[in-house]
Scaffold this active site. Structure first.
Site: not given
Ligand code: MRU
Length: 346
Positions: A52-53, A94, A238, A248-249
């Site tokens: 999560g960012a 990352r 992100d 984003n994801k």
């Molecule tokens: O691969 P991850 O679990 O780090 O991806 C996280 C996401 O895509 C979240 O939607 C993003 O970081 C926003 S979190 C507040």
């Protein structure tokens, strides 16, 4: 301090070390890992112990504290040179979440003014970054949920809650706020292949905080919207570029296209630390590719036919024109453009 509907913290500084709730093990086991070096902290980010960012950014800030402790112990006269390698290791953990390099830059910005042991100054700064992230989330929670109609039904993707941030959450913070104010009646969460952040983390977090949640497979989103069961899709980010494009994801872009097709509103919730004004648009964002095994197996068990290949980009980019609102702690940008995004800086 946690409050109603907000009881979880995943990044904790305690007894002079960093503790991380191991998100690979949730929801079955709640294990706090102790980290005492920057290299171990970077590895934890890489391995998704913490993800999560904003949570990655907060973790990296504490990683700098651990790096400075080691550098000062080894070479008190020249700790600024000594720490460089650890900073590089952290920066490369990352690639997509800009909050990581943002936090490192904020921490590095203090180096020149420090006299003597850097640890107390850097620890205070990391704690400030952590607290400010939670405060930003609470502000975004109010701003975002103010856009909801009464009896609002929301669909969210991945995990954007306390686990993904300093605490409270971005998109999930808006949903928490909407639920606390009795505006949100239904919360749907995508399971979020391949890491299952929705099924494992969002569902766990909402159940812990007593907010009812209904899990759907990604493929159900279109039908859910066609049946009129969603008013707003609410997601985190992100990295948001200067023109309002949103990384984003993986799967977020599909939801944005579906939302537009079905007349459903699409909201992105992210702190200013996620906005990267150095990149003009989403084409310039580095998208992390992860191991094929993440697609071919679940929980370490091979699911796909032996011999099949896979493609595993873990983020996608949603063009700004599909976004109805970007919610930051500095304000809401509706129908984002480069000009409107620039206004946030004023
Ligand atoms: O691969 P991850 O679990 O780090 O991806 C996280 C996401 O895509 C979240 O939607 C993003 O970081 C926003 S979190 C507040």
């Amino acid at each position: 301090m946690t409050q109603q509907y907000d009881t979880i913290r995943a990044v904790i500084w305690q007894d002079n070390v960093l503790k991380l709730l191991d998100q690979r093990k949730l929801p079955h086991e709640e294990i706090l890992l102790t980290l005492e070096t920057a290299a171990d902290t970077a590895q934890a980010i890489k391995d998704m112990v913490v993800r999560g960012a904003p949570a990655i950014g907060v973790t990296a800030a504490f990683g700098v504290v651990l790096a400075a402790r080691a550098a000062y112990a080894k070479n008190p006269e020249n700790w600024r040179a000594e720490i460089a390698e650890d900073l590089d290791i952290l920066a490369n953990a990352r690639p997509t979440a800009v909050n990581l390099v943002w936090a490192l830059e904020v921490m590095k910005g203090l180096f020149d003014g420090i006299e003597g042991d850097p640890e107390p100054t850097l620890l205070a700064e990391a704690q400030r970054i952590h607290e400010e992230d939670i405060a930003a989330n609470r502000t975004m929670g109010e701003l975002g949920s103010a856009l909801f109609p009464e009896n609002c039904r929301v669909l969210t993707h991945c995990n954007t809650g306390s686990l993904a941030t300093g605490g409270y959450g971005t998109a999930l913070g808006v949903i928490r706020s909407g639920y606390a104010n009795a505006k949100v009646t239904d919360v749907y969460a995508d399971e979020t292949r391949p890491w299952m952040q929705g099924a494992r983390l969002t569902a766990w977090e909402l159940v812990q905080d007593k907010i009812p949640v209904t899990l759907v497979v990604e493929g159900a989103a279109a039908t859910l919207m066609r049946q009129g069961k969603v008013d707003w899709v609410v997601v985190g980010s992100d990295r948001i570029t200067a023109n309002g494009d949103v990384a984003n994801k993986i799967g977020t872009y599909s939801l944005a296209v579906l939302a537009r097709q079905h007349g459903v509103k699409f909201m992105v919730v992210a702190p200013m630390s996620t906005v990267d004004y150095n990149l003009p648009n989403g084409d310039a964002i580095e998208i992390e590719q992860r191991a094929y095994e993440e697609v071919l197996s679940i929980g370490g068990q091979q699911i796909a036919a032996e011999g099949a290949n896979a493609w595993n980009p873990v983020f996608d980019v949603t063009p700004a024109e599909l976004v109805d609102a970007i919610v930051t702690e500095k304000g809401v940008v509706e129908n984002p453009t480069t000009e409107k995004m620039a206004e946030l800086l004023k």
